[in-house]
Write an enzyme that holds these catalytic residues in place. Structure first.
Site, mmCIF file in Angstrom:
data_model
loop_
_atom_site.group_PDB
_atom_site.id
_atom_site.type_symbol
_atom_site.label_atom_id
_atom_site.label_comp_id
_atom_site.label_asym_id
_atom_site.label_seq_id
_atom_site.Cartn_x
_atom_site.Cartn_y
_atom_site.Cartn_z
ATOM 1 N N GLN A 57 0.832 -1.213 0.000
ATOM 2 C CA GLN A 57 0.000 0.000 0.000
ATOM 3 C C GLN A 57 0.859 1.253 0.000
ATOM 4 O O GLN A 57 2.083 1.200 0.175
ATOM 5 C CB GLN A 57 -0.887 -0.023 1.248
ATOM 6 C CG GLN A 57 -0.055 -0.172 2.527
ATOM 7 C CD GLN A 57 -0.888 -0.203 3.807
ATOM 8 O OE1 GLN A 57 -0.946 0.811 4.482
ATOM 9 N NE2 GLN A 57 -1.497 -1.331 4.125
ATOM 10 N N HIS A 59 0.302 5.751 1.096
ATOM 11 C CA HIS A 59 -0.593 6.792 1.614
ATOM 12 C C HIS A 59 -0.302 8.114 0.901
ATOM 13 O O HIS A 59 0.846 8.405 0.542
ATOM 14 C CB HIS A 59 -0.378 6.995 3.120
ATOM 15 C CG HIS A 59 -0.533 5.741 3.916
ATOM 16 N ND1 HIS A 59 -1.721 5.061 4.000
ATOM 17 C CD2 HIS A 59 0.354 5.049 4.664
ATOM 18 C CE1 HIS A 59 -1.549 3.991 4.768
ATOM 19 N NE2 HIS A 59 -0.299 3.965 5.184
ATOM 20 N N GLU A 76 3.701 8.037 8.672
ATOM 21 C CA GLU A 76 3.516 7.129 9.811
ATOM 22 C C GLU A 76 4.875 6.561 10.200
ATOM 23 O O GLU A 76 5.831 6.597 9.406
ATOM 24 C CB GLU A 76 2.552 5.988 9.452
ATOM 25 C CG GLU A 76 3.044 5.139 8.298
ATOM 26 C CD GLU A 76 1.977 4.199 7.725
ATOM 27 O OE1 GLU A 76 0.816 4.239 8.158
ATOM 28 O OE2 GLU A 76 2.332 3.424 6.825
ATOM 29 N N HIS A 134 4.770 0.416 0.917
ATOM 30 C CA HIS A 134 5.206 -0.340 2.093
ATOM 31 C C HIS A 134 4.257 -1.496 2.358
ATOM 32 O O HIS A 134 3.140 -1.544 1.828
ATOM 33 C CB HIS A 134 5.285 0.570 3.317
ATOM 34 C CG HIS A 134 3.972 1.191 3.683
ATOM 35 N ND1 HIS A 134 3.474 2.304 3.036
ATOM 36 C CD2 HIS A 134 3.038 0.854 4.609
ATOM 37 C CE1 HIS A 134 2.308 2.630 3.547
ATOM 38 N NE2 HIS A 134 2.007 1.761 4.500
ATOM 39 N N ARG A 154 -4.450 0.711 -1.667
ATOM 40 C CA ARG A 154 -3.873 -0.647 -1.791
ATOM 41 C C ARG A 154 -3.464 -0.921 -3.231
ATOM 42 O O ARG A 154 -4.251 -0.741 -4.159
ATOM 43 C CB ARG A 154 -4.892 -1.711 -1.390
ATOM 44 C CG ARG A 154 -5.227 -1.703 0.063
ATOM 45 C CD ARG A 154 -6.040 -2.950 0.453
ATOM 46 N NE ARG A 154 -6.662 -2.683 1.724
ATOM 47 C CZ ARG A 154 -7.970 -2.488 1.907
ATOM 48 N NH1 ARG A 154 -8.817 -2.590 0.892
ATOM 49 N NH2 ARG A 154 -8.426 -2.226 3.102
HETATM 50 O O1 LIG Z 1 -5.297 -2.098 4.023
HETATM 51 P P1 LIG Z 1 -4.749 -2.927 5.127
HETATM 52 O O2 LIG Z 1 -3.897 -4.060 4.652
HETATM 53 O O3 LIG Z 1 -5.795 -3.370 6.098
HETATM 54 O O4 LIG Z 1 -3.764 -1.965 5.926
HETATM 55 C C1 LIG Z 1 -4.201 -0.761 6.519
HETATM 56 C C2 LIG Z 1 -3.312 -0.462 7.663
HETATM 57 O O5 LIG Z 1 -1.959 -0.314 7.241
HETATM 58 C C3 LIG Z 1 -1.377 0.791 7.919
HETATM 59 O O6 LIG Z 1 -1.385 1.889 7.033
HETATM 60 C C4 LIG Z 1 0.044 0.471 8.321
HETATM 61 O O7 LIG Z 1 0.855 0.378 7.189
HETATM 62 C C5 LIG Z 1 -2.322 1.072 9.068
HETATM 63 O O8 LIG Z 1 -2.260 2.366 9.604
HETATM 64 C C6 LIG Z 1 -3.643 0.809 8.399
HETATM 65 O O9 LIG Z 1 -4.721 0.696 9.278
#
Ligand SMILES: O=P(O)(O)OC[C@H]1O[C@](O)(CO)[C@@H](O)[C@@H]1O
Length: 265
Positions: A57, A59, A76, A134, A154
């Site tokens: 994913q 951000h 983060e 990441h 994602r």
């Molecule tokens: O989309 P996924 O796999 O549930 O991941 C989301 C999570 O990953 C993070 O961004 C950490 O990388 C969290 O803050 C977030 O809740």
């Protein structure tokens, strides 16, 4: 004491540990410590519990996030609290790429081999700026400190049936390998400054706590205990809890105690 939000995730862990109380039989992925609703500046602190890899994913930063109506972007950072021997965290890419190749790799899964997977050890600290592709691996307990926004794009989700956000991710993703200068292994017996802005401050605290070490702190601070007897105004804050206060002189760490302290920049 901050209110907790328990979040189930497909990659979460059943029964993450006695420090966190009875959380039922679901796959617990995250415990959020929520700043009060009128506090829009403080960072959000979370525990993450993984039994499988999270999605690959990225951000957005403030600029892109605000264009989409979100309050802010998402830098983060992570402190590894426990990890299996072979636990890994993917941070950035292991080679340069371009949009077309990245899209194709996200679609066929070969993006897994483009991630810079690093061994994750207890007390590793990793700063993940917005735009860095990441993926947190399996077998980890992590404390995450982040800008208070939950926008995740994602790229790849290992065949789970959750939505992907390829166009959005490709717009913000950095296409080269990266390493943040704040990444380090924390000495568990020493106080240290981990992050100094631009979005939040973060310190690792050990007993005995000296308020002079956080003399630049302003506004509300969030304390998240890692071990031992941590007190705010004589009230014990346990591992699995977090508290906010505005005066570092209220904080007392008894012998053997460790904690994280975060506040908005
Ligand atoms: O989309 P996924 O796999 O549930 O991941 C989301 C999570 O990953 C993070 O961004 C950490 O990388 C969290 O803050 C977030 O809740």
């Amino acid at each position: 004491m901050l209110e907790r939000r328990i979040v189930e995730k497909p990659w979460g862990r059943r029964h993450p540990g006695k420090d966190f109380g009875d959380l039922g039989d679901g796959r617990i992925g995250e415990i959020w410590f929520l700043p009060p609703p009128d506090d829009t500046r403080s960072p959000l602190l979370k525990f993450l519990f993984t039994s499988e890899r999270l999605s690959i994913q990225v951000h957005p930063d403030d600029k892109v996030a605000r264009r989409t109506g979100a309050p802010c972007g998402k830098d983060e950072c992570w402190l590894v609290v426990t990890g299996d021997d072979d636990a890994r965290i993917g941070v950035g890419l292991n080679r340069n790429t371009d949009h077309e190749a990245l899209r194709a790799a996200a679609l066929d899964g070969s993006i897994m081999d483009m991630i810079d997977w690093r061994r994750a050890h207890v007390d590793d600290f990793i700063y993940n700026p917005a735009g860095t592709i990441h993926a947190i691996g399996a077998g980890l307990t992590i404390v995450e400190v982040q800008q208070n926004c939950d926008t995740t794009y994602r790229l790849y989700d290992y065949g789970r049936e959750r939505p992907l956000h390829l166009d959005e991710a490709l717009e913000v993703a950095h296409l080269s390998p990266t390493r943040d200068e704040r990444d380090c292994s924390i000495d568990p017996n020493a106080a240290s400054e981990l992050v100094r802005g631009p979005y939040f401050h973060l310190h690792h605290l050990v007993a005995p706590f000296d308020p002079a070490t956080v003399a630049n702190a302003k506004g509300m601070m969030t304390l998240l205990p890692l071990a031992g007897d941590c007190r705010v105004a004589e009230v014990s804050i346990l591992v699995g809890q977090a508290a906010q206060f505005d005066d570092p002189n209220l904080l007392d760490l008894r012998k053997g105690a460790r904690a994280l302290l975060a506040w908005a920049a």
